[in-house]
Design an enzyme around this catalytic site. Structure first.
Site, PDB file in Angstrom:
ATOM      1  N   THR A 169       0.819  -1.214   0.000  1.00  0.00           N
ATOM      2  CA  THR A 169       0.000   0.000   0.000  1.00  0.00           C
ATOM      3  C   THR A 169       0.852   1.262   0.000  1.00  0.00           C
ATOM      4  O   THR A 169       0.449   2.286  -0.547  1.00  0.00           O
ATOM      5  CB  THR A 169      -0.961  -0.034   1.213  1.00  0.00           C
ATOM      6  OG1 THR A 169      -1.813  -1.164   1.047  1.00  0.00           O
ATOM      7  CG2 THR A 169      -1.808   1.215   1.316  1.00  0.00           C
ATOM      8  N   SER A 207       1.663  -7.447  -1.058  1.00  0.00           N
ATOM      9  CA  SER A 207       2.411  -8.440  -0.271  1.00  0.00           C
ATOM     10  C   SER A 207       1.775  -9.833  -0.216  1.00  0.00           C
ATOM     11  O   SER A 207       2.484 -10.813   0.023  1.00  0.00           O
ATOM     12  CB  SER A 207       2.747  -7.908   1.127  1.00  0.00           C
ATOM     13  OG  SER A 207       1.653  -7.964   1.986  1.00  0.00           O
ATOM     14  N   THR A 242       1.810  -4.603   4.091  1.00  0.00           N
ATOM     15  CA  THR A 242       1.729  -4.976   5.510  1.00  0.00           C
ATOM     16  C   THR A 242       1.183  -6.386   5.747  1.00  0.00           C
ATOM     17  O   THR A 242       1.399  -6.951   6.812  1.00  0.00           O
ATOM     18  CB  THR A 242       0.834  -3.973   6.268  1.00  0.00           C
ATOM     19  OG1 THR A 242      -0.454  -3.957   5.658  1.00  0.00           O
ATOM     20  CG2 THR A 242       1.437  -2.582   6.263  1.00  0.00           C
TER      21      THR A 242
END
Ligand code: ASN
Length: 321
Positions: free
Chosen positions: A15, A53, A84
């Protein structure tokens, strides 16, 4: 004359590199962010891949470790930006693969570039200043998020949307704040020293099974047949329903017991069928304080390094990671 510090920033996506897709397909990684306001620091950017991710795999983690090994000697610190969702897995893999003297800090953001509350610049600046701080040397790979500094072994994502998205038991090992414009970094703890692992690849196959009330072992035999090892996110201190006991006894690949509980160790306490003590006697390996996905990465790294089950048991038992 003061010589400037050199910082390597390795962008991998997430992000912190994202904004809404121009074709309306949702938020996607597009453009690496730049480190804001670091006077007297030469920044060198690297972008080995740009991925959300959930698309990051153990081979990507090994490639990152190799890139850090290559660039770290020419820099005073290394920052890695990452999505994250699996950030804690990449940070833990780097912890396993890199020597502790390299100052490596992983960070990300919860809000994308076009949101008024984008937390990318603040986290990136914090990560950069932590990576370059003299007190960071010798602490291995760290995670910096929301001003907190975490040990890669214990950090975990604790919220799906909040900007303070990271925590984990027993909590941060340090903190970065600012006094006027100067960074104020304070540490409360140092992660234990250990020898890095040097697997030739990270291709071993390790699956995770999640325990629940009433589990009869569905999926267990299939998982052990198609993989090199299995991790179970077990109940409480590492307990399972009784039908799992004979299945674990008969397993021909290493079975590691983690816990689905969010804090605390796995210990051989209970002696009823499926209790942790019976599972450990049947050959299961307790994961201590590691969560299931970090226990999987450790098992996968040890298997990829060619360790046999006895050596794997010793590493988990002695917390030698
Ligand atoms: N905040 C984030 O970075 C979440 C995103 N889905 C990722 O992990 O790539």
């Amino acid at each position: 004359m003061t010589t400037s510090q050199r910082l390597a920033v390795i962008h991998t996506g997430g992000t912190i590199s994202s904004r809404p897709d121009p074709n309306g397909a949702g938020v996607t990684p597009q453009q690496a962010p730049s480190v804001p306001g670091l006077a007297g620091v030469q920044v060198m950017d690297f972008q080995p891949f740009t991925l959300p991710s959930p698309h990051v795999t153990p081979p990507h983690m090994l490639a990152l470790a190799r890139l850090v090994t290559e660039v770290a000697p020419q820099h005073d610190g290394v920052v890695i930006t990452h999505g994250t969702d699996t950030l804690e897995e990449t940070a833990f893999a780097l912890h396993l693969l890199l020597p502790a003297h390299l100052p490596v800090v992983v960070t990300g953001s919860m809000r994308h570039m076009e949101e008024a509350s984008w937390d990318g610049p603040g986290n990136l600046l914090d990560a950069a200043q932590v990576a370059l701080h003299p007190a960071t040397r010798g602490r291995g790979t760290l995670v910096v998020f929301g001003g907190d500094i975490f040990d890669a072994r214990t950090v975990t994502k604790i919220h799906t949307t909040a900007v303070d998205a990271f925590g984990g038991y027993p909590g941060p090992i340090g903190r970065i704040d600012r006094v006027a414009h100067a960074a104020h970094v304070e540490y409360f703890a140092t992660p234990d020293a250990r020898t890095p692992l040097a697997p030739p690849h990270l291709d071993a196959r390790v699956e995770i099974l999640y325990a629940y009330a009433g589990w009869q072992g569905e999926g267990f035999k299939e998982a052990t047949r198609r993989s090199d090892g299995v991790v179970i996110a077990a109940l409480g201190t590492g307990n399972l329903p009784a039908p799992l006991l004979p299945l674990i006894q008969a397993a021909t690949v290493p079975v590691v017991l983690a816990t689905r509980t969010h804090a605390g160790p796995v210990l051989p306490v209970y002696g009823y069928p499926g209790g942790g003590a019976t599972l450990v006697s049947a050959g299961a390996i307790p994961a201590s304080f590691l969560n299931a996905h970090k226990a999987r990465l450790l098992l996968l790294t040890l298997l990829s390094s060619g360790l046999d089950v006895g050596e794997i048991r010793r590493v988990f038992k002695q917390d030698a990671y």
